[in-house]
Design a protein around this motif. Sequence first.
Motif, short mmCIF file in Angstrom:
data_model
loop_
_atom_site.label_atom_id
_atom_site.label_comp_id
_atom_site.label_asym_id
_atom_site.label_seq_id
_atom_site.Cartn_x
_atom_site.Cartn_y
_atom_site.Cartn_z
N LEU A 59 0.83 -1.20 0.00
CA LEU A 59 0.00 0.00 0.00
C LEU A 59 0.87 1.26 0.00
O LEU A 59 0.58 2.22 -0.72
N ILE A 60 1.93 1.26 0.78
CA ILE A 60 2.85 2.40 0.79
C ILE A 60 3.48 2.57 -0.59
O ILE A 60 3.54 3.69 -1.13
N PHE A 61 3.94 1.47 -1.17
CA PHE A 61 4.52 1.50 -2.51
C PHE A 61 3.50 1.99 -3.54
O PHE A 61 3.81 2.80 -4.42
N PHE A 62 2.26 1.52 -3.42
CA PHE A 62 1.21 1.91 -4.36
C PHE A 62 0.89 3.40 -4.26
O PHE A 62 0.71 4.07 -5.28
N VAL A 63 0.80 3.92 -3.05
CA VAL A 63 0.46 5.34 -2.88
C VAL A 63 1.52 6.24 -3.51
O VAL A 63 1.21 7.22 -4.19
N ILE A 64 2.78 5.88 -3.30
CA ILE A 64 3.87 6.65 -3.90
C ILE A 64 3.80 6.57 -5.42
O ILE A 64 3.87 7.60 -6.12
N LEU A 65 3.65 5.37 -5.95
CA LEU A 65 3.58 5.18 -7.40
C LEU A 65 2.34 5.85 -8.00
O LEU A 65 2.42 6.48 -9.05
N TYR A 66 1.21 5.76 -7.31
CA TYR A 66 -0.02 6.38 -7.80
C TYR A 66 0.11 7.89 -7.86
O TYR A 66 -0.33 8.52 -8.83
N THR A 67 0.72 8.47 -6.84
CA THR A 67 0.88 9.92 -6.81
C THR A 67 1.72 10.40 -7.99
O THR A 67 1.36 11.36 -8.68
N VAL A 68 2.83 9.73 -8.23
CA VAL A 68 3.70 10.12 -9.34
C VAL A 68 3.00 9.90 -10.69
O VAL A 68 3.01 10.78 -11.56
N CYS A 69 2.39 8.75 -10.86
CA CYS A 69 1.73 8.44 -12.14
C CYS A 69 0.53 9.33 -12.39
O CYS A 69 0.28 9.73 -13.54
N ASN A 70 -0.20 9.68 -11.36
CA ASN A 70 -1.38 10.51 -11.54
C ASN A 70 -0.98 11.93 -11.95
O ASN A 70 -1.68 12.57 -12.72
N MET A 71 0.17 12.40 -11.45
CA MET A 71 0.63 13.74 -11.83
C MET A 71 1.07 13.78 -13.29
O MET A 71 0.80 14.74 -14.00
N PHE A 72 1.75 12.74 -13.75
CA PHE A 72 2.35 12.78 -15.08
C PHE A 72 1.54 12.07 -16.16
O PHE A 72 1.67 12.41 -17.33
#
Length: 125
Positions: free
Chosen positions: A16-29
């Motif tokens: 979940l921690i890994f997903f939140v970080i990845l989601y934040t970056v992917c959602n921005m770009f």
Amino acid sequence: MMKKNKLYQKILIFSLIFFVILYTVCNMFLGETFGTNMIVGYLLSVLNFVGLSYKIQKSFDGSFVGIGIGNTFLRLLLVGFFLYLWFKKGDLNVWGLIVGLSVLTVSIPAYIFLENRRKTDGTPA
């Protein structure tokens, strides 16, 4: 008395921690559609993982919950049916779905590697 965390719970928290970080970056770009498909893929893989870990725990505890093969086919049938519905009705981005489905798959070996490293040489991660 505090209940001891089980391995699958720790793996889920790590993923979940890994997903939140990845989601934040992917959602921005990469946009909202990519992020939505990441969420759908991640939730699908987490539900499948929780069902599988529940079945394995019950098997090792000695109680037999249903037929093992039937349970596996039922889970896969539900996953396939949900993916079919998502392909037909949802706002599909295949790459976002694949990334969401594979976050947990990547997190499991990464967590095991970090946990073994922590136990062998005492290195905090």
